[in-house]
Design a protein around this motif. Structure first.
Motif, PDB file in Angstrom:
ATOM      1  N   LEU A 119       0.851  -1.187   0.000  1.00 12.88           N
ATOM      2  CA  LEU A 119       0.000   0.000   0.000  1.00 12.88           C
ATOM      3  C   LEU A 119       0.887   1.237   0.000  1.00 12.88           C
ATOM      4  CD1 LEU A 119      -2.614  -1.000   2.714  1.00 12.88           C
ATOM      5  CD2 LEU A 119      -2.928  -1.003   0.239  1.00 12.88           C
ATOM      6  N   SER A 120       0.606   2.143  -0.898  1.00  8.88           N
ATOM      7  CA  SER A 120       1.329   3.408  -0.968  1.00  8.88           C
ATOM      8  C   SER A 120       0.358   4.535  -0.659  1.00  8.88           C
ATOM      9  CB  SER A 120       1.941   3.613  -2.348  1.00  8.88           C
ATOM     10  OG  SER A 120       2.886   2.617  -2.624  1.00  8.88           O
ATOM     11  N   VAL A 121       0.622   5.246   0.414  1.00 17.87           N
ATOM     12  CA  VAL A 121      -0.191   6.386   0.817  1.00 17.87           C
ATOM     13  C   VAL A 121       0.498   7.636   0.277  1.00 17.87           C
ATOM     14  CG1 VAL A 121      -1.122   7.700   2.764  1.00 17.87           C
ATOM     15  CG2 VAL A 121      -0.936   5.192   2.900  1.00 17.87           C
ATOM     16  N   VAL A 122      -0.177   8.357  -0.598  1.00 22.13           N
ATOM     17  CA  VAL A 122       0.378   9.576  -1.181  1.00 22.13           C
ATOM     18  C   VAL A 122      -0.368  10.748  -0.575  1.00 22.13           C
ATOM     19  CG1 VAL A 122       0.877  10.836  -3.310  1.00 22.13           C
ATOM     20  CG2 VAL A 122       0.871   8.331  -3.323  1.00 22.13           C
ATOM     21  N   LYS A 123       0.355  11.628   0.085  1.00 20.89           N
ATOM     22  CA  LYS A 123      -0.233  12.757   0.812  1.00 20.89           C
ATOM     23  C   LYS A 123       0.297  14.057   0.231  1.00 20.89           C
ATOM     24  CE  LYS A 123      -1.984  14.286   4.949  1.00 20.89           C
ATOM     25  NZ  LYS A 123      -3.004  15.199   4.527  1.00 20.89           N
ATOM     26  N   ASP A 124      -0.580  15.015   0.040  1.00 22.48           N
ATOM     27  CA  ASP A 124      -0.216  16.343  -0.434  1.00 22.48           C
ATOM     28  C   ASP A 124       0.210  17.177   0.768  1.00 22.48           C
ATOM     29  OD1 ASP A 124      -0.152  18.964  -1.387  1.00 22.48           O
ATOM     30  OD2 ASP A 124      -1.904  18.692  -2.647  1.00 22.48           O
ATOM     31  N   SER A 125       1.387  17.776   0.703  1.00 25.50           N
ATOM     32  CA  SER A 125       1.889  18.562   1.835  1.00 25.50           C
ATOM     33  C   SER A 125       1.090  19.837   2.067  1.00 25.50           C
ATOM     34  CB  SER A 125       3.358  18.933   1.626  1.00 25.50           C
ATOM     35  OG  SER A 125       3.490  19.867   0.574  1.00 25.50           O
ATOM     36  N   LEU A 126       0.265  20.247   1.095  1.00 27.08           N
ATOM     37  CA  LEU A 126      -0.517  21.466   1.252  1.00 27.08           C
ATOM     38  C   LEU A 126      -1.808  21.237   2.032  1.00 27.08           C
ATOM     39  CD1 LEU A 126      -0.060  22.920  -2.336  1.00 27.08           C
ATOM     40  CD2 LEU A 126       1.224  23.468  -0.264  1.00 27.08           C
ATOM     41  N   PHE A 127      -2.166  19.964   2.274  1.00 26.82           N
ATOM     42  CA  PHE A 127      -3.390  19.647   2.993  1.00 26.82           C
ATOM     43  C   PHE A 127      -3.060  19.185   4.406  1.00 26.82           C
ATOM     44  CE2 PHE A 127      -5.039  19.520  -1.224  1.00 26.82           C
ATOM     45  CZ  PHE A 127      -6.378  19.806  -1.107  1.00 26.82           C
ATOM     46  N   GLY A 128      -3.919  19.505   5.337  1.00 27.08           N
ATOM     47  CA  GLY A 128      -3.809  18.952   6.682  1.00 27.08           C
ATOM     48  C   GLY A 128      -2.981  19.785   7.633  1.00 27.08           C
ATOM     49  N   ASP A 129      -2.855  19.258   8.842  1.00 22.22           N
ATOM     50  CA  ASP A 129      -2.132  19.889   9.932  1.00 22.22           C
ATOM     51  C   ASP A 129      -0.640  19.929   9.614  1.00 22.22           C
ATOM     52  OD1 ASP A 129      -1.113  20.748  12.346  1.00 22.22           O
ATOM     53  OD2 ASP A 129      -1.692  18.960  13.470  1.00 22.22           O
ATOM     54  N   SER A 130      -0.040  21.121   9.673  1.00 24.81           N
ATOM     55  CA  SER A 130       1.360  21.265   9.280  1.00 24.81           C
ATOM     56  C   SER A 130       2.302  20.441  10.150  1.00 24.81           C
ATOM     57  CB  SER A 130       1.771  22.737   9.306  1.00 24.81           C
ATOM     58  OG  SER A 130       1.626  23.245  10.613  1.00 24.81           O
ATOM     59  N   SER A 131       1.963  20.206  11.409  1.00 25.91           N
ATOM     60  CA  SER A 131       2.843  19.426  12.275  1.00 25.91           C
ATOM     61  C   SER A 131       2.772  17.935  11.960  1.00 25.91           C
ATOM     62  CB  SER A 131       2.493  19.669  13.748  1.00 25.91           C
ATOM     63  OG  SER A 131       1.199  19.161  14.017  1.00 25.91           O
ATOM     64  N   GLN A 132       1.730  17.503  11.238  1.00 21.21           N
ATOM     65  CA  GLN A 132       1.546  16.088  10.924  1.00 21.21           C
ATOM     66  C   GLN A 132       1.907  15.730   9.484  1.00 21.21           C
ATOM     67  OE1 GLN A 132       0.486  13.753  13.249  1.00 21.21           O
ATOM     68  NE2 GLN A 132       0.803  15.435  14.672  1.00 21.21           N
ATOM     69  N   LYS A 133       2.216  16.723   8.662  1.00 22.70           N
ATOM     70  CA  LYS A 133       2.412  16.484   7.237  1.00 22.70           C
ATOM     71  C   LYS A 133       3.461  15.428   6.932  1.00 22.70           C
ATOM     72  CE  LYS A 133       1.113  21.055   5.733  1.00 22.70           C
ATOM     73  NZ  LYS A 133       1.571  22.304   5.190  1.00 22.70           N
ATOM     74  N   LEU A 134       4.596  15.516   7.584  1.00 23.41           N
ATOM     75  CA  LEU A 134       5.710  14.634   7.252  1.00 23.41           C
ATOM     76  C   LEU A 134       5.882  13.481   8.237  1.00 23.41           C
ATOM     77  CD1 LEU A 134       8.303  17.311   6.112  1.00 23.41           C
ATOM     78  CD2 LEU A 134       6.767  15.944   4.721  1.00 23.41           C
ATOM     79  N   LEU A 135       5.010  13.411   9.217  1.00 22.64           N
ATOM     80  CA  LEU A 135       5.097  12.342  10.207  1.00 22.64           C
ATOM     81  C   LEU A 135       4.902  10.990   9.525  1.00 22.64           C
ATOM     82  CD1 LEU A 135       5.478  11.935  13.243  1.00 22.64           C
ATOM     83  CD2 LEU A 135       3.006  11.988  13.477  1.00 22.64           C
ATOM     84  N   GLY A 136       5.850  10.088   9.695  1.00 23.73           N
ATOM     85  CA  GLY A 136       5.760   8.758   9.109  1.00 23.73           C
ATOM     86  C   GLY A 136       6.106   8.688   7.636  1.00 23.73           C
ATOM     87  N   ALA A 137       6.658   9.779   7.081  1.00 23.79           N
ATOM     88  CA  ALA A 137       6.986   9.794   5.658  1.00 23.79           C
ATOM     89  C   ALA A 137       8.139   8.844   5.348  1.00 23.79           C
ATOM     90  CB  ALA A 137       7.341  11.207   5.210  1.00 23.79           C
ATOM     91  N   SER A 138       7.952   8.047   4.308  1.00 23.98           N
ATOM     92  CA  SER A 138       9.012   7.184   3.810  1.00 23.98           C
ATOM     93  C   SER A 138       9.756   7.862   2.663  1.00 23.98           C
ATOM     94  CB  SER A 138       8.429   5.871   3.295  1.00 23.98           C
ATOM     95  OG  SER A 138       7.686   5.230   4.300  1.00 23.98           O
ATOM     96  N   ALA A 139       9.083   8.791   1.992  1.00 25.76           N
ATOM     97  CA  ALA A 139       9.697   9.483   0.853  1.00 25.76           C
ATOM     98  C   ALA A 139       9.083  10.868   0.699  1.00 25.76           C
ATOM     99  CB  ALA A 139       9.481   8.683  -0.428  1.00 25.76           C
ATOM    100  N   LEU A 140       9.890  11.802   0.239  1.00 22.09           N
ATOM    101  CA  LEU A 140       9.445  13.145  -0.117  1.00 22.09           C
ATOM    102  C   LEU A 140       9.626  13.293  -1.615  1.00 22.09           C
ATOM    103  CD1 LEU A 140      11.293  15.242   2.598  1.00 22.09           C
ATOM    104  CD2 LEU A 140       8.910  14.524   2.626  1.00 22.09           C
ATOM    105  N   VAL A 141       8.609  13.815  -2.293  1.00 19.47           N
ATOM    106  CA  VAL A 141       8.687  14.039  -3.730  1.00 19.47           C
ATOM    107  C   VAL A 141       8.312  15.492  -3.975  1.00 19.47           C
ATOM    108  CG1 VAL A 141       7.741  13.415  -5.982  1.00 19.47           C
ATOM    109  CG2 VAL A 141       8.018  11.666  -4.226  1.00 19.47           C
ATOM    110  N   TYR A 142       9.146  16.179  -4.728  1.00 19.14           N
ATOM    111  CA  TYR A 142       8.760  17.526  -5.131  1.00 19.14           C
ATOM    112  C   TYR A 142       9.272  17.802  -6.520  1.00 19.14           C
ATOM    113  CZ  TYR A 142      13.412  19.357  -3.939  1.00 19.14           C
ATOM    114  OH  TYR A 142      14.748  19.605  -3.883  1.00 19.14           O
TER     115      TYR A 142
END
Length: 173
Positions: A119-142
């Motif tokens: 399972l791959s969870v893809v999250k947009d960094s512009l959505f949601g609580d800023s303190s939780q955006k990168l929590l548990g991230a396995s990869a950053l893509v920009y």
């Protein structure tokens, strides 16, 4: 000097195919499932989180800054559409699609012969609580913009990596 004949139909078909592929949706699990199941050979389920970030998060004051933001925004939108398609798309491997979130799946046979679900969870960094955006991230893509100066690209990458919570190995624990 000899030149080959130009086949306009073939050239147009090739161009059309390339354009279609560039806008087709990308199941992130298709890209990583093989490697993740190789690393985690005994796992029945593998879940990892990818955070998609825009190249710039500044408001432009000068014409050059506004052009950079607009260009970066266009490449971010392209990347966003590839990884996070609208929910109306009919795709069996796209389990969840909502604003700021998509979840992709892929079943792959492990070394032991039992299937593993990736399972791959893809999250947009512009959505949601800023303190939780990168929590548990396995990869950053920009996305990167060719018009952005190299130092700005380097600074953006440094700031993204520095914003990952300390000690977070991407496994949620």
């Amino acid at each position: 000097m000899a030149y080959g004949k130009l086949n306009i139909d073939q050239a147009m078909e090739t161009r059309f195919d390339m354009h279609e592929r560039s806008w087709s949706r990308l199941n992130v699990s298709d890209v990583v499932a093989g490697k993740l199941t190789e690393i985690n050979a005994n796992a029945n389920y593998i879940c990892w989180k990818v955070v998609v970030c825009p190249a710039l998060q500044v408001k432009g004051n000068t014409t050059e800054e506004r052009n950079q933001v607009a260009s970066s925004s266009a490449s971010f939108e392209w990347l966003h559409c590839k990884l996070m398609p609208p929910p109306s798309e009919n795709n069996d491997s796209l389990l969840v699609s909502s604003p700021g979130l998509s979840i992709w799946s892929k079943w792959i046979s492990g070394l032991s012969g039992t299937p593993t679900c990736c399972l791959s969870v893809v999250k947009d960094s512009l959505f949601g609580d800023s303190s939780q955006k990168l929590l548990g991230a396995s990869a950053l893509v920009y996305s990167l913009d060719n018009n952005m100066p190299w130092e700005a690209k380097k600074l953006r990458l440094h700031n993204l990596v520095a914003s990952v919570p300390p000690g977070d190995d991407g496994h949620g624990g």
